[in-house]
Scaffold this active site. Structure first.
Site, PDB file in Angstrom:
ATOM      1  N   SER A 136       0.887  -1.186  -0.058  1.00 37.01           N
ATOM      2  CA  SER A 136       0.069   0.153   0.078  1.00 37.01           C
ATOM      3  C   SER A 136       0.936   1.318   0.011  1.00 37.01           C
ATOM      4  O   SER A 136       2.061   1.313   0.431  1.00 37.01           O
ATOM      5  CB  SER A 136      -0.905   0.155   1.327  1.00 37.01           C
ATOM      6  OG  SER A 136      -1.503   1.335   1.378  1.00 37.01           O
ATOM      7  N   TYR A 149      -2.371  -0.903  10.356  1.00 40.12           N
ATOM      8  CA  TYR A 149      -2.557  -1.260   8.907  1.00 40.12           C
ATOM      9  C   TYR A 149      -1.377  -0.989   8.295  1.00 40.12           C
ATOM     10  O   TYR A 149      -0.746  -1.755   7.521  1.00 40.12           O
ATOM     11  CB  TYR A 149      -3.774  -0.708   8.398  1.00 40.12           C
ATOM     12  CG  TYR A 149      -3.724  -0.716   6.997  1.00 40.12           C
ATOM     13  CD1 TYR A 149      -4.239  -2.069   6.517  1.00 40.12           C
ATOM     14  CD2 TYR A 149      -3.578   0.093   6.153  1.00 40.12           C
ATOM     15  CE1 TYR A 149      -4.456  -2.150   4.973  1.00 40.12           C
ATOM     16  CE2 TYR A 149      -3.604   0.110   4.522  1.00 40.12           C
ATOM     17  CZ  TYR A 149      -4.133  -0.984   3.954  1.00 40.12           C
ATOM     18  OH  TYR A 149      -4.244  -1.371   2.751  1.00 40.12           O
TER      19      TYR A 149
END
Length: 257
Positions: A136, A149
């Site tokens: 990401s 995350y």
């Protein structure tokens, strides 16, 4: 080895589904093992893309479920041309807004699941095989209010790039896919109505564009795939600026102190 296959986790929606659409057109992919928790969504994917799709409903946050793939692999001995580790989830909130179980489950799925799938599938990959691990933009720097995350995605990014080097002698490439915000179910599920949370989603894109770029980069043997000018700018900024400065900029963008 047997028939050429692609294995895609998190295949029922979003980025995984778009990769399935693309890989269904690849001549060396005879079958796609589509893995996700929802059996009904996987059946819809098969109806949409045809008989190449083989639905395999599994919760990959449990290690024993991943190990359960080994007997099937041993029996069929496929030639895994593509392994796409896309399963994962996020929560947009403060650290204390999540309990122990959900926090650890995020780490198990986003990190341990990627490693375990790689180890289980690697014996069935050969020269020319490609592994795509979805990291990401969040992996570029620490992100307050996406703390766990972003940390899991930093792991995936570093793990993938190092593994790319380790597998080079075998002719297997590993690509860390680092998208920014994508309009997917993961994004919808990440919002839990927390008092302090990410609320400004700059550079949101459709997952099909990210999937097409990721596949092109994997075929070129790149160890990282970054889509869009904005995300590339963030990637460069994270290399040049101290992490404290990047976190301050992030909080300013989110209008948080």
């Amino acid at each position: 080895m047997g028939k050429g296959i692609a294995v895609i986790t998190g295949a029922s929606a979003g980025f995984g589904r778009e990769l399935a659409r693309l890989l269904a057109k690849e001549p060396d992919v005879e079958e796609i093992w589509a893995i996700a928790r929802g059996a009904e969504k996987l059946e819809k994917l098969r109806e949409e893309l045809g008989e190449k799709i083989r639905p395999i409903p599994l919760d990959l946050s449990a290690k024993e479920n991943i190990l359960g793939l080994e007997p099937l692999l041993q029996e069929e001995k496929p030639n895994i041309r593509y392994l796409v580790n896309n399963a994962g989830f996020a929560k947009l909130c403060s650290y204390g807004d999540l309990g122990v179980e959900e926090s650890v489950n995020m780490i198990d799925l986003n990190c341990s699941g990627v490693v375990a799938m790689g180890l289980v599938c690697l014996p069935y990959m050969a020269a020319g095989s490609r592994m795509l691990n979805v990291a990401s933009q969040a992996s570029f720097q620490p992100l307050p209010y996406q703390n766990i995350y972003s940390s899991t995605k930093a792991f995936v990014r570093n793990y993938s790039r190092a593994l790319h080097v380790e597998l080079r002698d075998r002719g297997i490439t590993v690509t860390a896919v680092c998208p920014g915000w994508m309009a997917t179910d993961l994004f919808d599920r990440a919002q839990i109505g927390a008092e302090k949370a990410t609320s400004r989603f700059v550079g949101m894109v459709a997952p099909d564009k990210v999937a097409a770029k990721a596949l092109r980069d994997a075929k070129r043997g790149k160890d990282i795939s970054v889509y869009s000018f904005y995300v590339k700018f963030c990637h460069v900024a994270a290399k040049l600026l101290p992490q404290r400065a990047m976190m301050r900029l992030w909080l300013m963008q989110q209008r948080m102190k």
